[in-house]
Design an enzyme around this catalytic site. Structure first.
Site, PDB file in Angstrom:
ATOM      1  N   ARG A 191      28.366  -1.414  -5.016  1.00  0.00           N
ATOM      2  CA  ARG A 191      29.164  -2.623  -4.833  1.00  0.00           C
ATOM      3  C   ARG A 191      30.630  -2.279  -5.081  1.00  0.00           C
ATOM      4  O   ARG A 191      30.953  -1.373  -5.861  1.00  0.00           O
ATOM      5  CB  ARG A 191      28.714  -3.722  -5.791  1.00  0.00           C
ATOM      6  CG  ARG A 191      27.384  -4.371  -5.433  1.00  0.00           C
ATOM      7  CD  ARG A 191      27.522  -5.230  -4.190  1.00  0.00           C
ATOM      8  NE  ARG A 191      26.319  -6.010  -3.896  1.00  0.00           N
ATOM      9  CZ  ARG A 191      25.377  -5.640  -3.039  1.00  0.00           C
ATOM     10  NH1 ARG A 191      25.495  -4.484  -2.412  1.00  0.00           N
ATOM     11  NH2 ARG A 191      24.330  -6.414  -2.809  1.00  0.00           N
ATOM     12  N   HIS A 204      30.979  -2.105   4.914  1.00  0.00           N
ATOM     13  CA  HIS A 204      29.758  -2.607   4.268  1.00  0.00           C
ATOM     14  C   HIS A 204      28.584  -2.642   5.253  1.00  0.00           C
ATOM     15  O   HIS A 204      27.942  -3.670   5.467  1.00  0.00           O
ATOM     16  CB  HIS A 204      29.990  -3.997   3.668  1.00  0.00           C
ATOM     17  CG  HIS A 204      29.026  -4.315   2.556  1.00  0.00           C
ATOM     18  ND1 HIS A 204      29.354  -5.104   1.484  1.00  0.00           N
ATOM     19  CD2 HIS A 204      27.729  -3.947   2.349  1.00  0.00           C
ATOM     20  CE1 HIS A 204      28.314  -5.223   0.673  1.00  0.00           C
ATOM     21  NE2 HIS A 204      27.320  -4.521   1.185  1.00  0.00           N
TER      22      HIS A 204
END
Length: 310
Positions: free
Chosen positions: A225, A273
């Site tokens: 993350r 992402h």
């Protein structure tokens, strides 16, 4: 009485879910957010981010599903204690993560960033090639995805090591556990892959102090993350030579501001992402299996431990 399933995430993929539910579970009233129908009929909710006032909005909710492998985007206190939250454990997530990390590790191992720089300069210089077996790859986090990545990299011949909060045992992987063994793990990791869950304990873990414990010239792959990484510390480590390169798929915020130095750093590869993506067919199978388990009183797969946060 009607029983509804609400999907609250990307609408395009939601329409694929809708088609699959019509084939596999026509007894469920599938709803695409914001069309939820009768809120009192909603028993199941799949989402990337929860709506406001979840408990009041859906008073009869029985199961909450994350459409991703992580749950750090949730305020766990906002989900009623009696409603299990389930992480997505669809096989496509692990398969696509294996592909991405293998791509990143091979790019770093085979000097792709150097060759991209040479191409821009119209330079022609061959760099020495080392066997994969001589490259030590460390994986921070040996959960479902970390384990899958370790298994794939070992088949490519890399010398893999992994670190987790509690002890794991994986064939062909040197496993380390707990804070007492973190330094030894880092000292032997020439390419470091972050696949940790995001918790209060792991936020900002990729910082100057951790980078200093890696071998000089090591490289980083962050597919965990964005908030795991202290970007300023990464930039400093790259500029000092403590780190040689980084492949980054996650950021804080996403996307980074247009003037962020990561965009133009010559030793950084960035992707938006995309390391792993839930595949609708497998996701629907996984969700329907857990709904069936719930209805039969059997143990469900991927239930989040709220004390640990994952």
């Amino acid at each position: 009485m009607t029983t509804s399933f609400v999907y609250k995430a990307d609408p395009e993929r939601g329409r694929e879910w809708q088609r699959l539910f019509a084939e596999k579970a026509p007894h469920l009233d599938f709803r695409l957010w914001p069309d939820v129908g009768d809120p009192g009929a909603v028993r199941y909710l799949a989402m990337w981010e929860p709506p406001d006032n979840l408990a009041e909005r859906f008073p009869n909710l029985e199961l909450a599903f994350s459409i991703g492998a992580g749950v750090d985007q949730f305020d766990l206190n906002a989900i009623p204690d009696h409603v299990p939250l389930l992480r997505m454990q669809e096989p496509g997530i692990a398969a696509t993560m294996q592909e991405y990390v293998a791509m990143a590790v091979l790019a770093l191992h085979r000097n792709l960033i150097d060759y991209i720089g040479q191409q821009r300069e119209a330079a022609w210089q061959a760099l020495r090639v080392r066997p994969a077996s001589q490259c030590r790859v460390g994986i921070l986090g040996l959960g479902q995805l970390g384990t899958a990545v370790a298994q794939r990299l070992t088949t490519l011949g890399f010398a893999c090591r992994g670190w987790s909060r509690t002890r794991r045992h994986l064939e062909g992987v040197a496993c380390f556990a707990g804070n007492d063994e973190l330094s030894e793990f880092l000292a032997g990791s020439e390419i470091l892959i972050c696949l940790l869950p995001l918790t209060d304990r792991t936020r900002g873990i990729l910082d100057a102090e951790l980078f200093a414990r890696l071998p000089r010239g090591a490289s980083l792959v962050n597919v965990g993350r964005g908030p795991h990484l202290v970007a300023a510390d990464l930039l400093a480590a790259l500029d000092s030579g403590q780190l040689s390169a980084a492949v980054l798929d996650v950021f804080d915020p996403e996307p980074p501001p247009a003037d962020h130095p990561l965009w133009h750093h010559p030793r950084v590869l960035m992707t938006p992402h995309v390391a792993s993506m839930t595949q609708p067919a497998g996701a629907v199978e996984t969700v329907l299996d857990n709904i069936a388990r719930h209805g039969e009183g059997r143990e469900m797969v991927g239930v989040v431990d709220r004390q640990r946060g994952y």
